[in-house]
Enzyme design. Structure first.
Site, mmCIF file in Angstrom:
data_model
loop_
_atom_site.group_PDB
_atom_site.id
_atom_site.type_symbol
_atom_site.label_atom_id
_atom_site.label_comp_id
_atom_site.label_asym_id
_atom_site.label_seq_id
_atom_site.Cartn_x
_atom_site.Cartn_y
_atom_site.Cartn_z
ATOM 1 N N LEU A 182 0.840 -1.206 0.000
ATOM 2 C CA LEU A 182 0.000 0.000 0.000
ATOM 3 C C LEU A 182 0.878 1.260 0.000
ATOM 4 O O LEU A 182 0.368 2.370 -0.032
ATOM 5 C CB LEU A 182 -0.886 0.011 1.251
ATOM 6 N N LYS A 186 14.842 -6.866 5.600
ATOM 7 C CA LYS A 186 15.029 -5.816 6.616
ATOM 8 C C LYS A 186 16.333 -5.955 7.412
ATOM 9 O O LYS A 186 16.875 -4.966 7.872
ATOM 10 C CB LYS A 186 13.826 -5.770 7.572
ATOM 11 N N GLY A 217 4.187 -12.609 20.600
ATOM 12 C CA GLY A 217 5.106 -12.843 19.492
ATOM 13 C C GLY A 217 6.532 -12.479 19.842
ATOM 14 O O GLY A 217 6.786 -11.731 20.803
ATOM 15 N N GLY A 230 8.806 -12.532 16.816
ATOM 16 C CA GLY A 230 9.376 -12.480 15.470
ATOM 17 C C GLY A 230 9.971 -11.098 15.204
ATOM 18 O O GLY A 230 10.178 -10.311 16.142
HETATM 19 P P1 NAP Z 1 7.645 -13.195 11.785
HETATM 20 O O1 NAP Z 1 9.016 -12.668 12.021
HETATM 21 O O2 NAP Z 1 7.421 -14.300 10.816
HETATM 22 O O3 NAP Z 1 7.089 -13.660 13.247
HETATM 23 C C1 NAP Z 1 5.876 -14.356 13.353
HETATM 24 C C2 NAP Z 1 5.452 -14.462 14.816
HETATM 25 O O4 NAP Z 1 4.173 -15.110 14.844
HETATM 26 C C3 NAP Z 1 6.380 -15.313 15.687
HETATM 27 O O5 NAP Z 1 6.349 -14.855 17.013
HETATM 28 C C4 NAP Z 1 5.716 -16.701 15.588
HETATM 29 O O6 NAP Z 1 5.999 -17.548 16.681
HETATM 30 C C5 NAP Z 1 4.259 -16.321 15.626
HETATM 31 N N1 NAP Z 1 3.424 -17.346 15.024
HETATM 32 C C6 NAP Z 1 3.308 -17.664 13.710
HETATM 33 N N2 NAP Z 1 2.431 -18.673 13.543
HETATM 34 C C7 NAP Z 1 1.991 -19.005 14.784
HETATM 35 C C8 NAP Z 1 1.064 -19.961 15.286
HETATM 36 N N3 NAP Z 1 0.402 -20.798 14.461
HETATM 37 N N4 NAP Z 1 0.824 -20.011 16.618
HETATM 38 C C9 NAP Z 1 1.484 -19.185 17.462
HETATM 39 N N5 NAP Z 1 2.365 -18.243 17.056
HETATM 40 C C10 NAP Z 1 2.625 -18.171 15.740
HETATM 41 O O7 NAP Z 1 6.644 -12.038 11.342
HETATM 42 P P2 NAP Z 1 6.791 -10.457 11.614
HETATM 43 O O8 NAP Z 1 7.556 -9.817 10.533
HETATM 44 O O9 NAP Z 1 7.231 -10.298 13.011
HETATM 45 O O10 NAP Z 1 5.283 -9.949 11.434
HETATM 46 C C11 NAP Z 1 4.268 -10.237 12.404
HETATM 47 C C12 NAP Z 1 2.982 -9.521 12.036
HETATM 48 O O11 NAP Z 1 3.136 -8.107 12.157
HETATM 49 C C13 NAP Z 1 2.524 -9.777 10.609
HETATM 50 O O12 NAP Z 1 1.173 -10.106 10.620
HETATM 51 C C14 NAP Z 1 2.738 -8.463 9.894
HETATM 52 O O13 NAP Z 1 1.738 -8.253 8.913
HETATM 53 C C15 NAP Z 1 2.575 -7.459 11.030
HETATM 54 N N6 NAP Z 1 3.330 -6.203 10.756
HETATM 55 C C16 NAP Z 1 2.600 -5.051 10.605
HETATM 56 C C17 NAP Z 1 3.253 -3.862 10.335
HETATM 57 C C18 NAP Z 1 2.449 -2.575 10.168
HETATM 58 O O14 NAP Z 1 2.971 -1.607 9.601
HETATM 59 N N7 NAP Z 1 1.246 -2.519 10.650
HETATM 60 C C19 NAP Z 1 4.656 -3.829 10.225
HETATM 61 C C20 NAP Z 1 5.373 -5.029 10.420
HETATM 62 C C21 NAP Z 1 4.677 -6.216 10.677
HETATM 63 P P3 NAP Z 1 7.308 -18.519 16.661
HETATM 64 O O15 NAP Z 1 8.456 -17.643 17.061
HETATM 65 O O16 NAP Z 1 6.984 -19.557 17.650
HETATM 66 O O17 NAP Z 1 7.427 -19.046 15.261
#
Ligand code: NAP
Length: 290
Positions: free
Chosen positions: A21, A71, A131, A133
């Protein structure tokens, strides 16, 4: 807009980039602020990030946003990295300087400004962070830096939460992050908390998913902030609201990280009226009436 010989270029590098976006944010801003600037997405195939940054510099691309999966990897390609981005270990904005690009992390400052705009404070708060991640790790740094009293970081994989806690506590010089397993949420001390949902669970099309569904957990939350903005209202947000709390999605975080990047590229402060116009456009995109 009319592109001419003086039009400057900014863009997004990542893989994939089709669903972004950011062009809506930056091209609208260019129109509102009167800058002769165009913003385009550039898909960068795996293994080509260094070529992409070098090429962008050669093409005098004014600024870039960086998204998944680059990143962290992009840091090795930069001339300089801002302290906050260095601490977080992730860069989402590049600004061209005479010697190469300087990296910043506007995601966290964006989240902070989004929270301020909703009247949410971090200072002195007890926080539940879901989380560990990339996004949650950055949120943990932000909370520590902005003076949160205590952050309980709940994650499916305990080792990841422990690693983040160790790193953030070292930088902060205090034991502010407490790592926990997700299913240990019933061990959180009684009280009222700000909760930040930083897992990818609940992201469309899995709209009905949430990492904790027990209402007893949501009764401890006065305000819930989900980093997800698609769907508009996540299951996490509904549960917070049903248990009497206020809930927000991550669209304003996305908006403000873009605003801050635009400010860095153009050395300006974007007026709040322009920010609101763009927010209205993004709301329309999600079928919401501004
Ligand atoms: P990431 O690094 O892939 O981390 C994913 C996180 O979700 C980890 O803590 C993971 O746990 C957990 N997870 C995934 N599947 C799971 C499940 N089935 N059950 C329990 N925990 C689960 O992703 P990220 O980059 O941090 O992004 C996370 C979210 O933030 C995304 O949805 C993204 O769209 C959002 N985000 C939004 C913005 C914004 O501008 N609004 C900016 C950045 C990110 P484990 O460590 O156990 O795998």
């Amino acid at each position: 807009m009319e592109i001419n010989g003086k039009t400057r270029t900014c863009g997004l590098i990542g893989y994939p980039v089709e669903h972004t976006l950011s062009p809506v944010i930056h091209n609208t801003l260019a129109g509102l602020t009167g800058h002769d600037l165009v913003y385009v997405p550039f898909p960068v195939e795996p293994g080509r990030i260094q070529d992409a940054v070098r090429g962008a510099d050669a093409l005098q691309i004014l600024g870039l946003n960086v998204t998944v999966p680059y990143k962290s990897e992009v840091i090795a390609c930069l001339q300089e990295v801002d302290t906050m981005a260095q601490n977080i270990g992730a860069v989402n904005t590049l600004v061209r300087t005479p010697g190469g690009y300087k990296g910043y992390n506007t995601d966290m400052e964006g989240l902070y400004r989004a929270m301020i705009s909703e009247g949410i404070r971090i200072e002195g708060e007890r926080i539940l962070l879901l989380g560990a991640g990339g996004a949650a790790r950055a949120v943990a740094h932000l909370c520590a830096m902005k003076g949160a009293e205590q952050v309980y970081m709940l994650n499916r994989t305990l080792d990841k939460a422990k690693q983040v806690a160790e790193e953030v506590n070292r930088v902060a010089g205090r034991e502010v992050i407490c790592p926990m397993l997700l299913q240990e949420y019933d061990k959180i001390p009684d009280g009222q908390y700000l909760a930040i949902q930083g897992t990818s669970v609940g992201l469309a099309p899995q709209d009905d998913k949430v990492v904790i569904s027990d209402r007893a957990f949501y009764e401890k939350i006065h305000t819930g902030f989900d980093l997800i903005y698609n769907p508009w209202e996540t299951r996490f947000m509904s549960l917070v609201r049903e248990c009497g709390g206020r809930a927000y999605n991550g669209l304003k975080m996305l908006l403000y990280q873009g605003i801050i990047a635009y400010e860095l590229w153009n050395d300006i402060r974007v007026p709040e009226e322009d920010t609101q116009i763009i927010y209205g456009k993004l709301q329309e995109y999600f079928g919401q009436i501004p």
